[in-house]
Write a protein that holds these residues in place. Structure first.
Motif, PDB file in Angstrom:
ATOM      1  N   CYS A   1     -28.592  18.862   6.221  1.00 11.50           N
ATOM      2  CA  CYS A   1     -29.255  18.853   7.532  1.00 11.50           C
ATOM      3  C   CYS A   1     -30.286  19.973   7.654  1.00 11.50           C
ATOM      4  CB  CYS A   1     -28.218  18.963   8.648  1.00 11.50           C
ATOM      5  SG  CYS A   1     -27.051  17.579   8.713  1.00 11.50           S
TER       6      CYS A   1
ATOM      7  N   GLY B   1     -23.057  21.313  14.217  1.00 14.18           N
ATOM      8  CA  GLY B   1     -21.681  21.001  14.578  1.00 14.18           C
ATOM      9  C   GLY B   1     -20.741  21.089  13.385  1.00 14.18           C
ATOM     10  N   LEU B   2     -21.217  20.673  12.203  1.00 13.34           N
ATOM     11  CA  LEU B   2     -20.390  20.707  11.000  1.00 13.34           C
ATOM     12  C   LEU B   2     -20.052  22.132  10.565  1.00 13.34           C
ATOM     13  CD1 LEU B   2     -22.103  17.915   8.853  1.00 13.34           C
ATOM     14  CD2 LEU B   2     -19.924  17.767  10.069  1.00 13.34           C
TER      15      LEU B   2
ATOM     16  N   THR C   1     -32.195  15.545  15.599  1.00 13.00           N
ATOM     17  CA  THR C   1     -30.825  15.033  15.702  1.00 13.00           C
ATOM     18  C   THR C   1     -29.989  15.429  14.490  1.00 13.00           C
ATOM     19  OG1 THR C   1     -31.607  13.149  16.996  1.00 13.00           O
ATOM     20  CG2 THR C   1     -29.429  12.960  15.981  1.00 13.00           C
ATOM     21  N   ALA C   2     -30.574  15.315  13.307  1.00 11.72           N
ATOM     22  CA  ALA C   2     -29.863  15.668  12.082  1.00 11.72           C
ATOM     23  C   ALA C   2     -29.473  17.147  12.070  1.00 11.72           C
ATOM     24  CB  ALA C   2     -30.726  15.344  10.865  1.00 11.72           C
TER      25      ALA C   2
ATOM     26  N   ALA D   1     -33.651  22.794  16.219  1.00 12.18           N
ATOM     27  CA  ALA D   1     -33.577  21.431  16.758  1.00 12.18           C
ATOM     28  C   ALA D   1     -34.319  21.330  18.082  1.00 12.18           C
ATOM     29  CB  ALA D   1     -32.113  21.018  16.938  1.00 12.18           C
TER      30      ALA D   1
ATOM     31  N   VAL E   1     -28.871  19.082  14.684  1.00 12.64           N
ATOM     32  CA  VAL E   1     -27.770  19.271  15.640  1.00 12.64           C
ATOM     33  C   VAL E   1     -26.441  18.862  15.009  1.00 12.64           C
ATOM     34  CG1 VAL E   1     -26.789  18.491  17.833  1.00 12.64           C
ATOM     35  CG2 VAL E   1     -29.220  19.054  17.683  1.00 12.64           C
ATOM     36  N   VAL E   2     -26.437  17.744  14.294  1.00 12.59           N
ATOM     37  CA  VAL E   2     -25.218  17.300  13.598  1.00 12.59           C
ATOM     38  C   VAL E   2     -24.765  18.364  12.602  1.00 12.59           C
ATOM     39  CG1 VAL E   2     -24.277  15.605  11.992  1.00 12.59           C
ATOM     40  CG2 VAL E   2     -25.705  14.848  13.911  1.00 12.59           C
ATOM     41  N   GLY E   3     -25.714  18.914  11.843  1.00 15.22           N
ATOM     42  CA  GLY E   3     -25.387  19.951  10.873  1.00 15.22           C
ATOM     43  C   GLY E   3     -24.803  21.194  11.526  1.00 15.22           C
TER      44      GLY E   3
ATOM     45  N   SER F   1     -23.141  18.864   3.113  1.00 12.88           N
ATOM     46  CA  SER F   1     -23.591  18.119   4.289  1.00 12.88           C
ATOM     47  C   SER F   1     -24.338  19.015   5.272  1.00 12.88           C
ATOM     48  CB  SER F   1     -22.386  17.478   4.993  1.00 12.88           C
ATOM     49  OG  SER F   1     -21.728  16.572   4.140  1.00 12.88           O
ATOM     50  N   ILE F   2     -23.808  20.222   5.471  1.00 14.42           N
ATOM     51  CA  ILE F   2     -24.484  21.176   6.367  1.00 14.42           C
ATOM     52  C   ILE F   2     -25.876  21.494   5.833  1.00 14.42           C
ATOM     53  CG2 ILE F   2     -24.450  23.534   7.279  1.00 14.42           C
ATOM     54  CD1 ILE F   2     -21.341  23.333   7.119  1.00 14.42           C
TER      55      ILE F   2
END
Length: 442
Positions: A269, A430-431, A423-424, A336, A426-428, A265-266
């Motif tokens: 992103c 965080g993961l 946005t994607a 990002a 930034v989510v990565g 998942s990381i």
């Protein structure tokens, strides 16, 4: 002055320790000089053949009357072929050896890349992009696996950073080269510039595919350019590193392993941002006000030049501090910010500054990521696990151009696509902090 033979025990131990450290440093420098530049050159050829469609787009879409959506789908469908064949390709490489398998990969993708000269319809475009993905499947994760045969975890981030410098090098060399080919060869022998682009940029991979057979060794034991003492040192360090590996994970166990899904998942992103940059950078430069393909190519080299300065600095810092998570998450957040700011700007200069920030951050992230899965996998499970993480994450290579192309057609602007990418990422980032530090900080 006392001789070393008559030195006090503590002084003798210090001298011996210094000699050992010096010998080890020289040995790894020798391995690095032998392998990294050549593998970088091979990956540069791979990257040119994979992404030169971004430059061909500047002429091809008009000539063939393709929409942005058709281009985005074709650019992305490469990764479906990549996804389906990457794990088996990496397992085969582990079994038959890197030399023959990497040569096979390079030769087949060179031939398929040259065949894009025959594209006339969207269907032909999609089929060739899919086959190119099938041909190239396993190359990047195969090289990552191959480097684990030579470098222990404590030295791997720097080696991977140097190897992944091939991506910005491809931008530095490939941008101006692609722009020049499309500018200078347009109409030569009745062929459009974008057709010459596919033909000429396939040649380096064709040549390198043959050279691999004579240059590359499958592992430490077969390296005639190493002394017995150097082989013993390298083998001892790699075996010691394997004994410290947290756990061997088979490809079957991957499906239920939350850690590897987290890593996939990381990297999803990261890849989404990487190919958002790669496939749309020429378009971003053109929309900023640059019309000539030659100058588009020259300007696209600048962001990659910034990235090539950043990659070794981040890699060296990660190895020195034995810290992996922040050295991945911070570059992701920087990238990002670059993508998010880009839609607010209109001038060529300001756009290049923002895209340079994005390039430096996302490409540093791409290299630093691999310090995570390579720290917990070993042996055949590394071959399967690294490929599995990479192939699932590289589905982002399909979604990124496809979604951005669709958003561009839907809105008539690039703003929505760039915000989506930002946005994607930034989510990565965080993961990243869900990965336990103790499993990767070594």
């Amino acid at each position: 002055m006392k001789s070393r033979l008559n030195a006090p025990p503590i002084a003798a131990d210090l001298a011996s320790s210094t000699d050992t450290a010096s010998f080890e440093a020289k040995t790894y420098a020798k391995v690095g000089r032998r392998l990294i530049p050549f593998l970088m050159l091979c990956y540069l050829g791979a990257y040119l053949d994979r992404v030169n469609v971004g430059f061909a787009k500047l002429q091809m879409l008009n000539d063939l009357r393709f929409s942005e959506t058709v281009y985005g789908m074709g650019a992305g469908i490469f990764f479906l072929g990549y996804f389906l064949f990457e794990v088996p390709s990496n397992v085969i490489l582990h079994r038959v050896g890197a030399r023959n398998w990497l040569a096979r990969i390079m030769l087949t993708w060179a031939v398929i890349s040259a065949c894009f000269v025959f594209v006339k319809t969207p269907t032909m475009f999609y089929v060739l992009r899919f086959l190119l993905g099938v041909a190239e499947a396993g190359f990047a994760p195969g090289v990552i696996l191959y480097l684990t045969y030579w470098f222990p975890a404590a030295r791997r981030a720097k080696a991977l950073s140097l190897f992944f410098m091939a991506i910005p090098l491809a931008g530095i060399v490939g941008g101006p080269l692609s722009g020049y080919i499309m500018h200078a060869f347009a109409g030569v022998h009745g062929l459009a510039g974008w057709k010459w682009l596919f033909i000429l940029e396939a040649l380096p991979s064709l040549v390198l595919g043959v050279v691999i057979l004579f240059y590359l060794d499958n592992g430490i034991a077969g390296a005639k350019w190493l002394t017995d003492a150097e082989k013993a040192l390298l083998t001892r360090n790699v075996e010691k590193d394997k004994s410290q590996t947290v756990e061997h994970v088979s490809i079957r166990a991957f499906i239920g392993d939350r850690r590897l899904w987290l890593m996939a998942s990381i990297y999803f992103c990261v890849v989404l941002g990487q190919y958002g940059l790669t496939f749309w950078l020429p378009t971003i430069i053109r929309r900023a006000g640059v019309a000539d393909p030659l100058w588009v190519g020259i300007f696209t080299a600048i962001p990659y030049l910034c990235a090539i300065i950043t990659l070794p600095l981040v890699g060296a810092s990660a190895d020195k501090r034995r810290e992996r998570r922040l050295h991945l998450a911070i570059p992701m957040l920087v990238a990002a910010a670059g993508f998010a700011t880009l839609p607010m700007l209109g001038s060529v200069g300001a756009s290049i500054v923002c895209v340079s920030v994005a390039a430096a951050g996302i490409l540093a992230s791409s290299s630093q990521f691999w310090s995570l899965p390579t720290a917990v996998l070993g042996g055949m499970s590394a071959a399967a696990g690294i490929a599995a993480v990479n192939c699932f994450a590289n589905l982002a290579g399909f979604f990124s151009p496809a979604i951005v192309g669709w958003l561009n057609d839907l809105t008539g602007k690039s703003t929505a696509g760039l915000i989506f990418i930002s946005t994607a990422i930034v989510v990565g980032a965080g993961l990243v902090f869900l990965v336990p530090a103790k499993t990767v900080n070594r």
